[in-house]
Design a protein around this motif. Structure first.
Motif, PDB file in Angstrom:
ATOM      1  N   THR A   6     -21.677  19.149  13.137  1.00  0.00           N
ATOM      2  CA  THR A   6     -21.853  20.582  12.927  1.00  0.00           C
ATOM      3  C   THR A   6     -21.047  21.014  11.707  1.00  0.00           C
ATOM      4  O   THR A   6     -19.961  20.492  11.445  1.00  0.00           O
ATOM      5  N   ALA A  36     -28.484  31.909  20.899  1.00  0.00           N
ATOM      6  CA  ALA A  36     -27.466  31.739  21.943  1.00  0.00           C
ATOM      7  C   ALA A  36     -27.681  30.382  22.606  1.00  0.00           C
ATOM      8  O   ALA A  36     -28.796  29.877  22.623  1.00  0.00           O
ATOM      9  N   MET A  38     -25.001  29.250  21.005  1.00  0.00           N
ATOM     10  CA  MET A  38     -24.283  29.086  19.755  1.00  0.00           C
ATOM     11  C   MET A  38     -25.221  29.406  18.597  1.00  0.00           C
ATOM     12  O   MET A  38     -26.117  28.628  18.298  1.00  0.00           O
ATOM     13  N   TRP A  42     -30.537  24.231  13.820  1.00  0.00           N
ATOM     14  CA  TRP A  42     -30.414  22.867  14.316  1.00  0.00           C
ATOM     15  C   TRP A  42     -31.523  21.982  13.757  1.00  0.00           C
ATOM     16  O   TRP A  42     -32.689  22.378  13.739  1.00  0.00           O
ATOM     17  N   VAL A  53     -23.734  26.234  12.022  1.00  0.00           N
ATOM     18  CA  VAL A  53     -23.445  27.243  13.033  1.00  0.00           C
ATOM     19  C   VAL A  53     -22.401  28.261  12.598  1.00  0.00           C
ATOM     20  O   VAL A  53     -21.586  27.996  11.728  1.00  0.00           O
ATOM     21  N   LYS A  54     -22.451  29.418  13.257  1.00  0.00           N
ATOM     22  CA  LYS A  54     -21.359  30.386  13.145  1.00  0.00           C
ATOM     23  C   LYS A  54     -20.211  29.855  14.004  1.00  0.00           C
ATOM     24  O   LYS A  54     -20.437  29.419  15.143  1.00  0.00           O
ATOM     25  N   ARG A  56     -17.503  29.390  16.713  1.00  0.00           N
ATOM     26  CA  ARG A  56     -17.412  29.987  18.054  1.00  0.00           C
ATOM     27  C   ARG A  56     -16.222  30.911  18.216  1.00  0.00           C
ATOM     28  O   ARG A  56     -16.240  31.806  19.055  1.00  0.00           O
TER      29      ARG A  56
END
Length: 128
Positions: A6, A36, A38, A42, A53-54, A56
């Motif tokens: 990631t 959601a 995450m 992908w 990704v943003k 977490r």
């Protein structure tokens, strides 16, 4: 060896456009946007996946100094296509121009880019 990798991103739209372009140049299908649990984009293959990704923790994404993610390219031409697609999609070419380089492992065809969040990625073709 790896199941997934990631990378953090602050602008998912820019990252989605960028990774669709560079991975598309290597023959991979477009990424799937997930909201959601995450938020991210992908990219799946039979052997693993890449998530952009943003973070977490809600903090801003930042790149790993000294870190690089390498993607396999089927040919020297695919390495050049990766570099060109990445620059056209908002990435920045870094280091030497795409092409052959001498390494401890013999001649490799390489292209290095920074994605919209500053992550360092490359395409690699190892002649057989």
């Amino acid at each position: 060896m790896f199941t997934h990798v990631t990378l953090g991103a602050n602008d998912l739209e820019a990252s989605h456009k960028f990774y669709d372009a560079v991975l598309g140049a290597l023959g991979h299908p477009p990424g799937t946007l997930s909201e959601a649990p995450m938020p991210g984009v992908w990219y799946m293959t039979p052997r693993g996946m890449l998530g952009v990704v943003k973070p977490r923790d809600g903090q801003a994404a930042c790149h790993a100094n000294g870190g690089t993610i390498g993607f396999a390219a089927a040919s020297p031409e695919a390495v050049v296509a990766f570099a060109e697609a990445g620059v056209a999609a908002g990435g920045v070419a870094i280091e030497d121009p795409a092409g052959p380089r001498n390494s401890p492992f013999g001649v490799l065809h390489l292209a290095y880019l920074r994605d919209p969040a500053g992550n360092k990625i490359c395409a690699v073709h190892r002649p057989g």
